[in-house]
Design a protein around this motif. Structure first.
Motif, PDB file in Angstrom:
ATOM      1  N   ARG A   1     -41.283 -66.743  54.356  1.00  0.00           N
ATOM      2  CA  ARG A   1     -41.384 -65.809  55.405  1.00  0.00           C
ATOM      3  C   ARG A   1     -40.456 -64.642  55.442  1.00  0.00           C
ATOM      4  O   ARG A   1     -40.483 -63.519  55.423  1.00  0.00           O
ATOM      5  N   HIS A   2     -39.107 -65.078  55.213  1.00  0.00           N
ATOM      6  CA  HIS A   2     -37.927 -64.138  55.116  1.00  0.00           C
ATOM      7  C   HIS A   2     -37.959 -63.180  54.099  1.00  0.00           C
ATOM      8  O   HIS A   2     -37.990 -62.121  54.426  1.00  0.00           O
ATOM      9  N   ALA A   3     -38.543 -63.717  52.912  1.00  0.00           N
ATOM     10  CA  ALA A   3     -38.521 -62.701  51.644  1.00  0.00           C
ATOM     11  C   ALA A   3     -39.785 -61.668  51.889  1.00  0.00           C
ATOM     12  O   ALA A   3     -39.866 -60.823  51.525  1.00  0.00           O
ATOM     13  N   GLU A   4     -40.937 -62.187  52.433  1.00  0.00           N
ATOM     14  CA  GLU A   4     -42.018 -61.340  52.743  1.00  0.00           C
ATOM     15  C   GLU A   4     -41.757 -60.149  53.618  1.00  0.00           C
ATOM     16  O   GLU A   4     -41.969 -59.116  53.463  1.00  0.00           O
ATOM     17  N   ARG A   5     -40.716 -60.610  54.629  1.00  0.00           N
ATOM     18  CA  ARG A   5     -40.511 -59.468  55.581  1.00  0.00           C
ATOM     19  C   ARG A   5     -39.183 -58.650  55.340  1.00  0.00           C
ATOM     20  O   ARG A   5     -39.317 -57.425  55.527  1.00  0.00           O
ATOM     21  N   LYS A   6     -38.205 -59.353  54.729  1.00  0.00           N
ATOM     22  CA  LYS A   6     -36.968 -58.579  54.348  1.00  0.00           C
ATOM     23  C   LYS A   6     -36.822 -58.100  52.788  1.00  0.00           C
ATOM     24  O   LYS A   6     -36.569 -56.957  52.560  1.00  0.00           O
ATOM     25  N   LEU A   7     -37.219 -59.111  52.120  1.00  0.00           N
ATOM     26  CA  LEU A   7     -36.657 -59.029  50.530  1.00  0.00           C
ATOM     27  C   LEU A   7     -37.776 -58.017  49.853  1.00  0.00           C
ATOM     28  O   LEU A   7     -37.345 -57.177  49.131  1.00  0.00           O
TER      29      LEU A   7
ATOM     30  N   PRO B   1     -39.995 -55.849  51.007  1.00  0.00           N
ATOM     31  CA  PRO B   1     -39.741 -54.313  51.009  1.00  0.00           C
ATOM     32  C   PRO B   1     -38.876 -53.585  50.235  1.00  0.00           C
ATOM     33  O   PRO B   1     -38.901 -52.546  49.814  1.00  0.00           O
ATOM     34  N   LEU B   2     -37.945 -54.234  50.143  1.00  0.00           N
ATOM     35  CA  LEU B   2     -36.626 -53.630  49.526  1.00  0.00           C
ATOM     36  C   LEU B   2     -36.603 -53.695  48.044  1.00  0.00           C
ATOM     37  O   LEU B   2     -36.493 -52.603  47.486  1.00  0.00           O
ATOM     38  N   ALA B   3     -37.462 -54.672  47.623  1.00  0.00           N
ATOM     39  CA  ALA B   3     -37.761 -54.846  45.878  1.00  0.00           C
ATOM     40  C   ALA B   3     -39.022 -53.540  45.857  1.00  0.00           C
ATOM     41  O   ALA B   3     -38.662 -53.101  44.772  1.00  0.00           O
ATOM     42  N   ASP B   4     -39.741 -53.562  46.629  1.00  0.00           N
ATOM     43  CA  ASP B   4     -40.585 -52.434  46.440  1.00  0.00           C
ATOM     44  C   ASP B   4     -40.107 -51.159  46.545  1.00  0.00           C
ATOM     45  O   ASP B   4     -40.534 -50.335  45.508  1.00  0.00           O
ATOM     46  N   LYS B   5     -39.146 -50.939  47.400  1.00  0.00           N
ATOM     47  CA  LYS B   5     -38.366 -49.616  47.396  1.00  0.00           C
ATOM     48  C   LYS B   5     -37.727 -49.228  46.202  1.00  0.00           C
ATOM     49  O   LYS B   5     -37.876 -48.128  45.657  1.00  0.00           O
ATOM     50  N   LEU B   6     -36.997 -50.355  45.848  1.00  0.00           N
ATOM     51  CA  LEU B   6     -35.925 -50.098  44.800  1.00  0.00           C
ATOM     52  C   LEU B   6     -37.126 -49.739  43.325  1.00  0.00           C
ATOM     53  O   LEU B   6     -36.797 -49.117  42.596  1.00  0.00           O
ATOM     54  N   ARG B   7     -38.319 -50.828  43.222  1.00  0.00           N
ATOM     55  CA  ARG B   7     -38.993 -50.394  42.064  1.00  0.00           C
ATOM     56  C   ARG B   7     -39.603 -48.999  42.051  1.00  0.00           C
ATOM     57  O   ARG B   7     -39.677 -48.371  41.032  1.00  0.00           O
ATOM     58  N   HIS B   8     -40.004 -48.540  43.270  1.00  0.00           N
ATOM     59  CA  HIS B   8     -40.732 -47.154  43.416  1.00  0.00           C
ATOM     60  C   HIS B   8     -39.659 -46.107  42.935  1.00  0.00           C
ATOM     61  O   HIS B   8     -39.920 -45.107  42.264  1.00  0.00           O
TER      62      HIS B   8
END
Length: 77
Positions: A54-60, A62-69
């Motif tokens: 749950r923590h990864a889905e909510r917090k990590l 989105p950050l990983a997606d932003k960094l990848r983009h």
């Protein structure tokens, strides 16, 4: 969370080795304290995995997606 789980696991191992009489106390039929503690080890493992998911889905994620983009945009240039 890791420290708490390792402490809980260590307690189980220490009690199994040094408090055999306590761990052998029957609670219900042939179910003793050691068996309940052992099952609770599995339950706590699954609860920790669920909470991390749950923590990864909510917090990590989105950050990983932003960094990848951001990286993909820089590579496209």
């Amino acid at each position: 969370m890791t420290a708490a789980f390792l402490g809980w696991y260590l307690l189980y191992v220490v009690l199994s080795g040094f408090a055999r009489d306590f761990m052998g106390v029957k609670l219900l039929g042939n179910i003793n304290v050691a068996l309940v503690f052992g099952v609770l080890q599995f339950v706590s493992t699954f609860l920790i995995a669920w909470a991390y998911s749950r923590h990864a889905e909510r917090k990590l994620d989105p950050l990983a997606d932003k960094l990848r983009h951001e990286v993909e945009e820089k590579e496209a240039r």
